[in-house]
Motif scaffolding. Structure first.
Motif, PDB file in Angstrom:
ATOM      1  N   GLN A   1       0.817  -1.205   0.000  1.00 23.85           N
ATOM      2  CA  GLN A   1       0.000   0.000   0.000  1.00 23.85           C
ATOM      3  C   GLN A   1       0.855   1.261   0.000  1.00 23.85           C
ATOM      4  OE1 GLN A   1      -2.755  -0.594   3.271  1.00 23.85           O
ATOM      5  NE2 GLN A   1      -3.376  -2.572   2.424  1.00 23.85           N
ATOM      6  N   ARG A   2       2.081   1.139   0.450  1.00 19.42           N
ATOM      7  CA  ARG A   2       3.016   2.262   0.412  1.00 19.42           C
ATOM      8  C   ARG A   2       3.343   2.672  -1.017  1.00 19.42           C
ATOM      9  NH1 ARG A   2       8.967   2.132   3.429  1.00 19.42           N
ATOM     10  NH2 ARG A   2       9.797   4.092   2.561  1.00 19.42           N
ATOM     11  N   VAL A   3       3.307   1.714  -1.950  1.00 21.03           N
ATOM     12  CA  VAL A   3       3.571   2.013  -3.361  1.00 21.03           C
ATOM     13  C   VAL A   3       2.282   2.071  -4.177  1.00 21.03           C
ATOM     14  CG1 VAL A   3       5.907   1.070  -3.331  1.00 21.03           C
ATOM     15  CG2 VAL A   3       3.973  -0.444  -3.822  1.00 21.03           C
ATOM     16  N   GLY A   4       1.152   2.248  -3.496  1.00 21.19           N
ATOM     17  CA  GLY A   4      -0.115   2.428  -4.200  1.00 21.19           C
ATOM     18  C   GLY A   4      -0.877   1.158  -4.486  1.00 21.19           C
ATOM     19  N   GLY A   5      -0.517   0.054  -3.854  1.00 25.13           N
ATOM     20  CA  GLY A   5      -1.244  -1.193  -4.073  1.00 25.13           C
ATOM     21  C   GLY A   5      -2.625  -1.164  -3.448  1.00 25.13           C
ATOM     22  N   GLN A   6      -3.586  -1.754  -4.145  1.00 23.26           N
ATOM     23  CA  GLN A   6      -4.959  -1.879  -3.654  1.00 23.26           C
ATOM     24  C   GLN A   6      -5.280  -3.355  -3.475  1.00 23.26           C
ATOM     25  OE1 GLN A   6      -7.874   0.768  -5.722  1.00 23.26           O
ATOM     26  NE2 GLN A   6      -6.133   1.332  -7.021  1.00 23.26           N
ATOM     27  N   LYS A   7      -5.622  -3.722  -2.250  1.00 24.90           N
ATOM     28  CA  LYS A   7      -5.841  -5.130  -1.944  1.00 24.90           C
ATOM     29  C   LYS A   7      -7.239  -5.565  -2.362  1.00 24.90           C
ATOM     30  CE  LYS A   7      -4.940  -8.541   1.663  1.00 24.90           C
ATOM     31  NZ  LYS A   7      -4.525  -8.758   3.064  1.00 24.90           N
ATOM     32  N   MET A   8      -7.327  -6.745  -2.927  1.00 23.91           N
ATOM     33  CA  MET A   8      -8.597  -7.309  -3.349  1.00 23.91           C
ATOM     34  C   MET A   8      -8.572  -8.809  -3.089  1.00 23.91           C
ATOM     35  SD  MET A   8      -7.898  -6.939  -7.457  1.00 23.91           S
ATOM     36  CE  MET A   8      -9.581  -7.315  -7.905  1.00 23.91           C
ATOM     37  N   ALA A   9      -9.648  -9.474  -3.391  1.00 23.05           N
ATOM     38  CA  ALA A   9      -9.728 -10.928  -3.203  1.00 23.05           C
ATOM     39  C   ALA A   9     -10.506 -11.525  -4.362  1.00 23.05           C
ATOM     40  CB  ALA A   9     -10.388 -11.277  -1.872  1.00 23.05           C
ATOM     41  N   MET A  10      -9.801 -12.188  -5.262  1.00 26.52           N
ATOM     42  CA  MET A  10     -10.435 -12.818  -6.413  1.00 26.52           C
ATOM     43  C   MET A  10     -10.780 -14.266  -6.083  1.00 26.52           C
ATOM     44  SD  MET A  10      -8.228 -11.186  -9.576  1.00 26.52           S
ATOM     45  CE  MET A  10      -6.672 -11.062  -8.685  1.00 26.52           C
ATOM     46  N   PRO A  11     -11.757 -14.838  -6.776  1.00 22.93           N
ATOM     47  CA  PRO A  11     -12.182 -16.203  -6.449  1.00 22.93           C
ATOM     48  C   PRO A  11     -11.136 -17.237  -6.835  1.00 22.93           C
ATOM     49  CG  PRO A  11     -13.303 -15.427  -8.418  1.00 22.93           C
ATOM     50  CD  PRO A  11     -12.561 -14.245  -7.865  1.00 22.93           C
ATOM     51  N   ASN A  12     -11.064 -18.286  -6.044  1.00 19.06           N
ATOM     52  CA  ASN A  12     -10.181 -19.403  -6.379  1.00 19.06           C
ATOM     53  C   ASN A  12     -10.843 -20.370  -7.358  1.00 19.06           C
ATOM     54  OD1 ASN A  12      -7.941 -18.685  -4.781  1.00 19.06           O
ATOM     55  ND2 ASN A  12      -8.946 -19.458  -2.954  1.00 19.06           N
ATOM     56  N   LEU A  13     -12.163 -20.387  -7.373  1.00 16.26           N
ATOM     57  CA  LEU A  13     -12.911 -21.242  -8.289  1.00 16.26           C
ATOM     58  C   LEU A  13     -13.195 -20.460  -9.570  1.00 16.26           C
ATOM     59  CD1 LEU A  13     -14.293 -24.010  -8.628  1.00 16.26           C
ATOM     60  CD2 LEU A  13     -16.366 -22.975  -7.668  1.00 16.26           C
TER      61      LEU A  13
END
Length: 293
Positions: free
Chosen positions: A133-145
């Motif tokens: 997040q310090r370098v502008g990353g946005q956390k998300m969660a994509m499906p494994n299926l």
């Protein structure tokens, strides 16, 4: 005559001074944390004040969160010895983690993270989140299926081959357990980004991945189910993409520096993903499978 906190006593009271001070401080702390100050006034001894204070304090650790209550199923030996030999103990890393109660081997290449290991993973993930997040990353969660549609468009449905965990649902439709998410995140950005002004985008996640390893080995390093942090960046031009690459390299270096483990950075092959720049971070150990030049 001597006075401490308004308590008057005659004669030498040096031995009583610490108890009087502690009693007064604990009483004030307790009264400030509870509305029922009559309980504190009714306590006649230092032990009663301390007991009432600890039982009402929000910072008090519940008994079930203490180490003595934690599930630590220590064992003499692991089910299977996987990984390289330790220099001092003669045991592999997997054996040591199993003996200490950090992991439990459910089957070949599949492990359960026990409470102590999960605490470690949570702390590592916190460091990674802060640096991403310090370098502008946005956390998300994509499906494994996932469905194979996007994988067929890129040709990786065929090229990846037997490493994919693929199956069919009750309707006969093909499905897979995601080993990586380039196709999925690209489809998301394609459908949801409306203007070039929204770039650069730096999207990442920390999820479980699945790969059908022909011969799972090295414990957690070559398992069939594992945890991975993967970031996907989208830039307007080549120079912006190069700037992103260097920013991410610096972020990874900070992660390893904060964790405190020795590491080496080497140029690497981009593989079937492609690209002109690629670097790998290695933890140097005698059980490693790669040779660095």
């Amino acid at each position: 005559m001597r006075r401490w906190f308004g308590v008057a006593r005659a004669g030498p009271l040096v031995r009583a001074k610490p108890a009087i001070i502690q009693y007064s401080l604990l009483t004030r702390m307790y009264r400030s944390m509870t509305k029922n100050s009559a309980v504190a006034r009714g306590a006649r001894s230092l032990w009663q004040i301390r007991k009432a204070l600890y039982s009402s304090s929000s910072s008090h650790v519940p008994p079930q969160n203490r180490m003595s209550w934690m599930l630590l199923p220590t064992k003499k030996t692991a089910k299977n010895s996987a990984g390289g030999e330790g220099q001092a103990t003669g045991l592999s890393t997997t054996d040591l983690l199993t003996k200490a109660g950090y992991i439990y081997q459910s089957s070949a290449g599949i492990y359960t993270l026990m409470p102590l290991a999960q605490r470690v993973v949570s702390k590592l993930e916190q460091i990674i989140d802060e640096e991403m997040q310090r370098v502008g990353g946005q956390k998300m969660a994509m499906p494994n299926l996932l469905t194979p549609d996007n994988w067929k468009k890129t040709g990786r449905w065929e090229s990846t081959g037997s490493e994919l965990f693929s199956f069919k649902d009750r309707k006969g439709a093909a499905m897979l357990l995601g080993p990586t998410h380039e196709e999925e995140v690209t489809a998301i950005v394609k459908d949801m980004v409306r203007s070039y002004r929204q770039y650069p985008l730096r999207l990442y996640q920390t999820t479980r991945k699945f790969r059908d390893e022909a011969r799972p080995r090295a414990g957690l390093l070559r398992g069939r189910e594992f945890m991975m942090k993967d970031m996907y960046t989208f830039d307007v031009g080549k120079q912006q993409a190069i700037d992103t690459f260097h920013a991410m390299e610096a972020a990874y270096r900070r992660c390893f520096d904060r964790i405190g483990v020795p590491y080496a950075v080497a140029d690497a092959d981009s593989g079937n993903i492609g690209g002109s720049l690629s670097k790998e971070f290695h933890f140097v150990h005698q059980s490693g499978e790669d040779t660095l030049l």
